[in-house]
Design a protein around this motif. Structure first.
Motif, short mmCIF file in Angstrom:
data_model
loop_
_atom_site.label_atom_id
_atom_site.label_comp_id
_atom_site.label_asym_id
_atom_site.label_seq_id
_atom_site.Cartn_x
_atom_site.Cartn_y
_atom_site.Cartn_z
N VAL A 144 43.47 34.89 51.43
CA VAL A 144 42.23 35.58 51.08
C VAL A 144 41.99 35.69 49.58
O VAL A 144 40.98 36.25 49.16
CB VAL A 144 42.18 36.99 51.72
CG1 VAL A 144 42.20 36.90 53.25
CG2 VAL A 144 43.28 37.89 51.21
N VAL A 145 42.92 35.17 48.76
CA VAL A 145 42.79 35.28 47.30
C VAL A 145 42.90 33.92 46.66
O VAL A 145 43.72 33.09 47.04
CB VAL A 145 43.92 36.18 46.71
CG1 VAL A 145 43.84 36.23 45.20
CG2 VAL A 145 43.85 37.58 47.29
N SER A 146 42.03 33.68 45.66
CA SER A 146 42.16 32.52 44.79
C SER A 146 41.75 32.96 43.39
O SER A 146 41.07 33.97 43.22
CB SER A 146 41.31 31.34 45.28
OG SER A 146 39.95 31.69 45.30
#
Length: 187
Positions: free
Chosen positions: A181-183
């Motif tokens: 869910v993170v970049s």
């Protein structure tokens, strides 16, 4: 990190013990929610607490009527998911729970929708910290509830939070992994 612990512990609750939490605990949670940030500091939320049994039953009645319409039109993946999870148009938690907190947003305020839902997030964590359970129940058509409560035309119902001591044995749904869910610096 206390917030992370609360967030990890918090789950959807649809079954409640019959014991009535003190009204002060509900007010304490709302006191936390009203501290949420909002566009132009408009604080566009309104929390309506319902503890009257007749009114809770009436809210349930109008919501279930709208749920019936929703279920009759729903198909595909959503209907398959609802069936797999055992969801039905009946919402007994709306009348069996000690309190309902109905969260409205003032639609004329800037960023009213985002601001109101940030307040809901604060409220969810505050309820968890107090040992109270809830589910963010969003009626498929909020208009009949708005009319029942004589909400001003510029206020739109966002969610109904049934609040009480949890009695729901189901585990929390699994969450995605952080790396899913993170970049950074782009999608």
């Amino acid at each position: 990190m206390r917030v992370l612990e609360l967030a990890k512990r918090r789950k959807t609750i649809r079954q409640f013990l019959p014991d009535r939490p003190p009204k002060e605990e509900v007010m304490k949670a709302i006191k936390a929610a009203k501290e949420a940030p909002s566009g132009m500091n408009a604080q566009p939320w309104k929390f309506v607490v319902v503890d009257d049994d007749w009114l809770k039953a009436k809210i349930r009645e109008v919501c279930e009527r709208e749920e019936e319409k929703f279920y009759s039109k729903t198909k595909g993946d959503l209907m398959a998911w609802l069936n797999a999870k055992g969801f039905k148009p009946e919402k007994p938690f709306l009348s069996e729970v000690p309190y309902l907190i109905l969260v409205f947003g003032h639609t004329k305020a800037p960023y009213w929708l985002q601001s109101t839902w940030i307040a809901v997030g604060y409220l969810l964590l505050a309820l968890e910290e107090l040992g109270l359970g809830t589910v963010t129940y969003t009626p498929p058509n909020p208009k009949p509830v708005e009319e029942l409560l004589n909400a001003p035309k510029d206020y739109k119902l966002q969610t109904i939070l049934p609040v009480g001591y949890p009695a729901d044995p189901k585990p929390k749904y699994e969450r995605k992994k952080l790396e899913d869910v993170v970049s950074f610096n782009g999608f």
